[in-house]
Design an enzyme around this catalytic site. Structure first.
Site, PDB file in Angstrom:
ATOM      1  N   GLY A 174      -3.174   5.312   5.255  1.00 41.95           N
ATOM      2  CA  GLY A 174      -2.749   6.472   5.788  1.00 41.95           C
ATOM      3  C   GLY A 174      -3.835   7.655   6.107  1.00 41.95           C
ATOM      4  O   GLY A 174      -5.201   7.190   6.022  1.00 41.95           O
ATOM      5  N   HIS A 215      -7.927   2.026   0.963  1.00 47.34           N
ATOM      6  CA  HIS A 215      -8.909   2.404   2.064  1.00 47.34           C
ATOM      7  C   HIS A 215      -9.578   3.592   1.575  1.00 47.34           C
ATOM      8  O   HIS A 215      -9.033   4.420   0.776  1.00 47.34           O
ATOM      9  CB  HIS A 215      -7.861   2.963   3.279  1.00 47.34           C
ATOM     10  CG  HIS A 215      -7.153   1.875   3.862  1.00 47.34           C
ATOM     11  ND1 HIS A 215      -6.469   0.979   3.459  1.00 47.34           N
ATOM     12  CD2 HIS A 215      -6.820   1.590   5.262  1.00 47.34           C
ATOM     13  CE1 HIS A 215      -5.755   0.219   4.523  1.00 47.34           C
ATOM     14  NE2 HIS A 215      -6.267   0.774   5.733  1.00 47.34           N
ATOM     15  N   ASP A 268       0.997  -1.241  -0.010  1.00 44.86           N
ATOM     16  CA  ASP A 268       0.111   0.042   0.069  1.00 44.86           C
ATOM     17  C   ASP A 268       0.687   1.270   0.035  1.00 44.86           C
ATOM     18  O   ASP A 268       1.948   1.296   0.651  1.00 44.86           O
ATOM     19  CB  ASP A 268      -0.837   0.032   1.145  1.00 44.86           C
ATOM     20  CG  ASP A 268      -0.449   0.407   2.596  1.00 44.86           C
ATOM     21  OD1 ASP A 268       1.045  -0.035   2.880  1.00 44.86           O
ATOM     22  OD2 ASP A 268      -1.060   1.158   3.296  1.00 44.86           O
ATOM     23  N   GLU A 296     -13.107   5.995   5.830  1.00 42.37           N
ATOM     24  CA  GLU A 296     -12.869   5.796   7.294  1.00 42.37           C
ATOM     25  C   GLU A 296     -13.036   6.965   8.042  1.00 42.37           C
ATOM     26  O   GLU A 296     -13.667   7.098   8.841  1.00 42.37           O
ATOM     27  CB  GLU A 296     -11.479   5.257   7.639  1.00 42.37           C
ATOM     28  CG  GLU A 296     -11.234   4.860   8.926  1.00 42.37           C
ATOM     29  CD  GLU A 296      -9.997   4.477   9.217  1.00 42.37           C
ATOM     30  OE1 GLU A 296      -9.409   3.866  10.146  1.00 42.37           O
ATOM     31  OE2 GLU A 296      -8.806   4.418   8.078  1.00 42.37           O
TER      32      GLU A 296
END
Length: 349
Positions: free
Chosen positions: A176, A203, A142, A206
């Site tokens: 991150g 991601h 990632d 979030e």
């Protein structure tokens, strides 16, 4: 948990797969303390008991600062190999049969670990974990979003360059902070990774709104979404995720620890399930959040009012959403079903 959940014994023996768990973030207090002792210039405590207080986060930004201080402890290929194998040992204790471990090469190579030595270290640990522990590991590389496009370029190169890319690599991600780190800027790097045969698993959503999830899907070609917590705010997005079978990698305790969700009672897991979204249960950075995958399954059982069959279905979700080959998926799914049948038969009445 003050009162053990009655389904905890079932969960402990349940064969499982985990899809959202970070390499350095899985370092147990024992291993972190050992690494800190080897690198005494670090601010990280060497006393395992003191680590519990050190891992108490005030918000997501504080979590990132603490996380990066632990990243700074992984400085040599032997650190990498030891950490990776010990993570697999902890997984084996939880009956995790398969895991896609998110690794951030940028964080280690910038410390001076030679790229090929880093790759050799994780691959040695992977083979050792499978042969000695029966845990199958695969890698997700990632981009640390906060490090910008330089880190994105290096991560994409390591993920696609022949002779460097490790055999166990299956996917390309983005982690991150999300605030101030728009997803579309990473499109060229995801395009390269996907063209090289890797899956897209950023991601998103979030600590930002559902627009970030849409960006991950439309710009980065996301096949799974890491967290996706704010998707619950957008019925159209939930319907899209359900229709296209784009799984969410849900990490309940993590979401509370980083203040992405205020309380467990407010967690959107049930909203996802009621909308027909394929959800998987994961631990994210387990020792840092005082959890493990078994605990997360118990949390899910509470939130969704599940019985043994319901928990087994969650375990099968993770297998379905994984990038394991079809034979491997069938093998673990059969283990889940056989275990569940045997457990229920042994505890009938």
């Amino acid at each position: 948990m003050t009162d053990p959940h009655p389904l905890l014994p079932f969960v402990e023996g349940l064969p499982k797969a985990e899809l959202h768990v970070h390499h350095v973030g899985s370092a147990s207090p024992r291993i972190v303390a050992q690494l800190a002792a080897r690198h005494p210039d670090s601010e990280v405590p060497t006393d395992p008991a003191a680590l519990a207080e050190y891992f108490s986060f005030t918000d997501f930004a504080h979590f990132i600062r603490v996380y990066l201080s632990v990243v700074d402890l992984v400085r040599t290929p032997e650190d990498v190999r030891l950490l990776t194998f010990e993570i697999a040992r902890d997984m084996a204790r939880q009956n995790i049969r398969y895991a896609e471990l998110t690794i951030t090469p940028w964080s280690s190579t910038r410390r001076g670990i030679e790229e090929k030595a880093f790759m050799a270290a994780i691959e040695e640990a992977r083979h050792q974990a499978e042969s000695e522990l029966g845990v199958v590991l695969r890698w997700i590389f990632d981009i640390p979003g906060e490090a910008g496009l330089e880190a994105a370029e290096q991560t994409a190169r390591l993920a696609t360059e022949e002779g460097v890319r490790p055999e166990g690599l299956v996917a390309f991600g983005l982690g991150g902070p999300e605030i101030g780190v728009p997803r579309p800027q990473f499109k060229p790097y995801f395009d390269r990774a996907v063209a090289a045969g890797l899956h897209s698993v950023p991601h998103a959503g979030e600590t930002t709104g559902p627009g970030t999830v849409w960006d991950a899907i439309r710009e980065l070609g996301a096949e799974r979404i890491g967290h996706g917590t704010s998707s619950a705010q957008d019925p159209e997005l939930l319907a899209y995720l359900a229709e296209h079978r784009i799984p969410l990698e849900v990490c309940p305790t993590s979401n509370i620890a980083t203040r992405a969700v205020a309380t467990l009672d407010e967690h959107p897991l049930r909203t996802f399930v009621d909308a027909g979204v394929l959800v998987t249960i994961n631990s994210d950075d387990p020792p840092m959040f005082g959890t493990d995958l078994n605990t997360e399954y118990v949390v899910a059982a509470r939130l969704l009012d599940l019985d043994e069959r319901g928990l087994a279905a969650l375990a099968r979700n993770a297998v379905e959403a994984s990038f394991l080959d079809e034979a491997g998926k069938a093998r673990i799914a059969a283990e889940i079903d056989a275990y569940t049948d045997a457990y229920l038969a042994a505890n009938a009445g």
